[in-house]
Design a protein around this motif. Structure first.
Motif, PDB file in Angstrom:
ATOM      1  N   ALA A   1     -16.244  26.696   8.593  1.00  0.00           N
ATOM      2  CA  ALA A   1     -16.039  25.659   9.606  1.00  0.00           C
ATOM      3  C   ALA A   1     -14.651  25.046   9.471  1.00  0.00           C
ATOM      4  O   ALA A   1     -13.931  24.869  10.461  1.00  0.00           O
ATOM      5  CB  ALA A   1     -17.106  24.587   9.474  1.00  0.00           C
ATOM      6  N   GLU A   2     -14.262  24.725   8.239  1.00  0.00           N
ATOM      7  CA  GLU A   2     -12.947  24.114   8.017  1.00  0.00           C
ATOM      8  C   GLU A   2     -11.822  25.070   8.409  1.00  0.00           C
ATOM      9  O   GLU A   2     -10.809  24.659   8.992  1.00  0.00           O
ATOM     10  CB  GLU A   2     -12.801  23.706   6.554  1.00  0.00           C
ATOM     11  N   SER A   3     -12.009  26.363   8.124  1.00  0.00           N
ATOM     12  CA  SER A   3     -10.992  27.358   8.482  1.00  0.00           C
ATOM     13  C   SER A   3     -10.787  27.418   9.997  1.00  0.00           C
ATOM     14  O   SER A   3      -9.649  27.492  10.488  1.00  0.00           O
ATOM     15  CB  SER A   3     -11.418  28.732   7.946  1.00  0.00           C
ATOM     16  N   LEU A   4     -11.877  27.373  10.744  1.00  0.00           N
ATOM     17  CA  LEU A   4     -11.773  27.416  12.202  1.00  0.00           C
ATOM     18  C   LEU A   4     -11.112  26.147  12.750  1.00  0.00           C
ATOM     19  O   LEU A   4     -10.315  26.206  13.693  1.00  0.00           O
ATOM     20  CB  LEU A   4     -13.156  27.586  12.822  1.00  0.00           C
ATOM     21  N   LEU A   5     -11.428  25.011  12.164  1.00  0.00           N
ATOM     22  CA  LEU A   5     -10.811  23.777  12.623  1.00  0.00           C
ATOM     23  C   LEU A   5      -9.326  23.761  12.317  1.00  0.00           C
ATOM     24  O   LEU A   5      -8.516  23.276  13.116  1.00  0.00           O
ATOM     25  CB  LEU A   5     -11.506  22.581  11.978  1.00  0.00           C
TER      26      LEU A   5
END
Length: 877
Positions: A644-648
């Motif tokens: 999730a953090e990577s996509l954000l």
């Protein structure tokens, strides 16, 4: 119908009857008009009959019926096709009238290049006349061998356009049987045989025609061209085209006879490159007049055919044989090709137009117009439309090159319009040029575009063959600009006007669909996009032979996507998904279609399919904010926090100017307890956003939700400073201080909230609570009373107000509040304690005793009640 003798020319007496006084009555006028049809002089009919229009309908119904049919023939010959249809609608429905209607419908449709309709009407004529013995020349103007021949000849041509060659050959043979002295069916039959490389049969047909026809000059010319190989001169005008010219010349060098290049002042290697490809190069100083230089190149050509091409165009090599065959057959003297415009800034965009680029040199055709020059076609001669393709790269230049080209073209068009303000071709091109710029530019220059396009519509008519396409396209320009201006009803009207003239105009169907979408008439929008799909399925641009420029010749993916969007907005989720999938089948990476599909599944909580289509968007097309944020939310839901953090992070990199992305990313970091990173993201959102106040409030609310009260106070304060303060904002800021137990600061903010009109009721409530905490019962009483005036149904606040009255020794209002509360909550122990204590302190022992007894009945464990009762009764504990 059997074989007929050749029709003889008109006798002297017939010729004399053509010249005479105007008919004095409708019967005479109709007889003369009838003779005009039979003699092939239909153009004279309008002048004969229209003087009697004021008497219509006539006393004799037969006169009215003949009048309508004959006038339709006159309008047909004059190219007034809409008037033809109006007359036929008024005409009768007997077999003779219907036969004439089929005849005219076939010829009108063919003239308008609506070949499918021409075939249908022609076949209906043949079926009716072959099955009805009673029809005679007295019943129908077209029930003669000569006109039957004409119909069959037209039917054969339409069938040939649809590549139904054997059926077309049969129609031409039948036409010859009907009128063996007419050379036209021989010409068409022989040309079609040549087209099929059946040259021996073609020559036999030509020889047969030469021996039978009343006139045979065109047949002799066809014989010559059938035997002889024609030559082609490719003509170009150039200036500083060293980048584009080599690939252009490479696409033509091996099949044209000669290359003629007129250089207008190149300072790069253009001339050298042209000579390397064997071109004959001539020089002419640039005079800001494209037509002058173009015409000079034509004058220098020495071959049978002239081929016009520009340096930024490439002839598709797969279509060379097609053009050579068409030219060799010699059926037509002007040939158009399909031009596909490619765009550097949008590789998915491909616009289409039909352009006459090949013509016989001995026609002496020339161009007019100093820019966007227009070929002046030979009158009375048909242009053969072919599917041969030219790729035009003129819209794929660098930003600097496009800017220079735009400036030059605009200046030349303005010069042309200054000299002739009502030049419809220049007006059209001016509107086309400005509309082709960015949407922002179109917004700024909308008035100019609308004025130019509206003037073209005013100066032209859909019934004028030479300007009909300009009229239709300018209606479409108006629709497009009105959409950008958000004048959706005006856009609807303009697109509909274009479709009233050309019902299958693909671009107008798209724009009408857009207009209905914006007008929130979703069912009507779906209908238009479905009509587009139907029309596009039947569309063969080259067969239409229309100079209309199309921006949406192959936009089925767009239509399916918008049917999906409109269906989803109408609550038809499953139908929407089916259409999104159809769009993705055509173009897997079509714009944001996969995002729409993913969003529909996410709304239903179907994370598996939502993930599938959001990922499809990222894999096959440009990343979208919604796809990245949607996937991040799915991974967060599954506690896959690293993904999730990577996509954000990717979202912030792909969309560095999108405040929503930074808001979502900041919230994620806040939930992950990385306050420092969260604050940095929130500050970036405010920096790039358009509405600081709105963004600061959203961030403050998020911080408050996750108990970051100090940061929430900071952003509420920023929101207050960014715009006009509100009661709600000051109250929210007070809440932050209240949560941090900074009650004095909270009171200050709540007082500010109460001083602003309109005041939210919660401001009084919060102020009262805070003043209670600060041991300010008098002030608390005022604030809480004002709150209960507007929100009386909050027992906790009423109890607190009663307690504050009791605290200051004002027992009567305290008792009133306690009793008010007990009417709705009779077992409220706190209220009973307050009420009983108030009576006790006032010295009303009996009332106090009753209250404490009632309290023990519902709360036997209440020690205070026992103590007070013992005190009141004087008994030992």
């Amino acid at each position: 119908m059997g074989k007929k003798r050749r029709k003889k020319g008109p006798s002297k007496s017939n010729r004399a009857r053509r010249i005479g006084k105007a008919p004095s009555n409708i019967a005479t006028a109709l007889d003369r008009a009838d003779q005009c049809v039979r003699d092939g002089r239909e153009s004279e009919i309008i002048g004969l009959l229209t003087p009697f229009e004021k008497e219509y309908p006539f006393k004799d119904p037969r006169h009215s019926e003949r009048y309508d049919r004959l006038l339709a023939f006159g309008y047909w010959r004059s190219g007034r096709y809409k008037d033809v249809e109006s007359c036929l609608e008024r005409a009768g429905n007997d077999s003779g009238s219907v036969l004439d209607r089929y005849f005219l419908s076939a010829l009108v449709s063919f003239s308008m290049r609506e070949y499918g309709r021409a075939i249908k009407s022609g076949q209906q004529y043949v079926t009716l006349i072959d099955s009805t013995e009673q029809i005679s020349a007295n019943d129908s103007f077209t029930a003669t061998p000569e006109l039957y021949c004409r119909l069959l000849n037209t039917l054969g041509q339409a069938l040939a356009e649809y590549s139904e060659f054997e059926t077309a050959l049969d129609a031409f043979e039948r036409a010859i049987v009907m009128d063996e002295g007419n050379q036209q069916p021989y010409l068409n039959l022989a040309s079609l045989l040549v087209r099929q490389n059946r040259r021996v049969e073609a020559i036999e047909v030509i020889e047969r025609g030469e021996s039978c026809c009343r006139e045979s000059q065109e047949l002799r010319l066809l014989r010559e061209t059938t035997i002889r190989q024609p030559t082609i001169s490719a003509c170009l005008i150039v200036k500083n085209e060293e980048e584009l010219l080599p690939e252009c010349l490479e696409s033509i060098r091996d099949w044209v006879t000669e290359i003629v290049v007129v250089d207008t002042g190149s300072t790069d290697r253009t001339v050298e490159i042209a000579k390397e490809y064997g071109a004959r190069v001539y020089h002419q100083k640039w005079e800001n007049n494209f037509s002058k230089h173009r015409n000079y190149s034509i004058e220098l050509a020495e071959c049978d055919w002239v081929f016009i091409i520009d340096a930024d165009e490439r002839f598709v090599l797969d279509d060379v044989q097609l053009i050579k065959d068409v030219i060799r057959r010699g059926e037509f003297e002007m040939i158009s090709v399909s031009v596909y415009n490619e765009y550097r800034y949008n590789k998915d965009l491909l616009t289409y137009s039909n352009s006459t680029r090949f013509f016989k040199r001995d026609l002496n055709l020339r161009y007019s117009g100093i820019v966007h020059n227009e070929l002046q076609l030979a009158k009375g001669k048909q242009v053969l439309a072919t599917p041969a393709r030219l790729r035009h790269l003129g819209y794929g230049l660098s930003t600097e090159q496009m800017a220079r080209k735009f400036k030059r073209t605009r200046g030349l068009l303005q010069q042309q319009l200054k000299e002739n303000p009502d030049n419809v071709f220049a007006l059209f091109n001016y509107a086309q040029l400005l509309r082709g710029a960015s949407n922002e530019y179109v917004k700024e220059n909308a008035a100019e575009i609308i004025n130019a396009a509206a003037r073209v519509v005013e100066l032209t008519s859909p019934d004028e063959k030479n300007t009909r396409h300009l009229h239709i396209m300018c209606l479409n320009h108006l629709a497009a600009v009105y959409l950008i201006q958000k004048k959706y009803e005006d856009a609807r009207k303009s697109a509909q006007a274009a479709l009233d003239i050309h019902p299958n105009y693909l671009d107008a169907l798209i724009y009408l669909g857009f207009a209905y979408y914006e007008l929130k008439d979703y069912p009507a929008g779906i209908v238009q996009f479905e009509k587009y799909l139907e029309a596009q399925a039947d569309f063969d641009g080259w067969k239409e032979n229309s100079p209309i420029i199309l921006a949406c010749p192959q936009s089925r993916d767009l239509a399916y996507t918008h049917i999906g969007i409109l269906s989803e907005l109408s609550g038809e989720t499953e139908i929407a998904r089916q259409n999104y999938l159809k769009a993705l089948e055509i173009t897997p990476g079509y714009k944001e279609t996969a995002t729409w599909l993913g969003r529909s599944y996410l709304a239903e909580g179907d994370l598996k399919n939502a993930e599938k289509y959001f990922q499809h968007q990222l894999d096959h097309s440009n990343a979208t904010v919604e796809a990245l944020l949607g996937l991040a939310s799915i991974y967060e839901e599954r506690r896959e926090m690293t993904k999730a953090e990577s996509l954000l992070t990717k979202a912030t990199e792909c969309f560095p100017d999108n405040s929503t992305v930074f808001l979502v990313a900041g919230k994620f970091q806040l939930k992950s307890d990385d306050d420092t990173r969260a604050i940095a993201l929130f500050d970036r959102a405010i920096e790039i956003g358009d509405d600081t106040r709105h963004l600061a409030v959203k961030i403050a609310n998020t911080c408050f939700e996750y108990a970051q009260y100090e940061q929430a106070a900071h952003y509420y304060q920023q929101a207050i400073e960014a715009g006009e303060p509100s009661s709600e904002l000051y109250s929210d800021l007070g809440n932050c201080y209240y949560k941090q137990k900074e009650f004095s600061q909270a009171e200050i903010q709540y007082l500010k909230a109460c001083d602003i009109t309109p005041t939210i009721p919660q401001a009084y409530r919060n102020l009262g609570l805070t003043q209670t905490r600060l041991s300010k019962p008098e002030q608390a009483i005022s604030a809480l009373s004002r709150y209960l005036d507007v929100s009386p149904d909050e027992p906790e606040i009423r109890l607190l107000l009663a307690d504050q009255y009791r605290t200051v020794g004002d027992f009567e209002p305290a008792i009133k509040q306690y009793e008010n509360l007990l009417t709705t909550a009779p077992n409220n122990a706190a209220a009973l304690i307050g009420l009983s204590e108030s009576y006790h302190l006032m010295g009303h022992g009996d009332a106090a005793r009753l209250g404490f007894e009632r309290l023990l009945a519902i709360a036997p464990e209440c020690q205070l009640a026992r103590e007070r009762l013992q005190q009141l009764l004087g008994a030992p504990q």
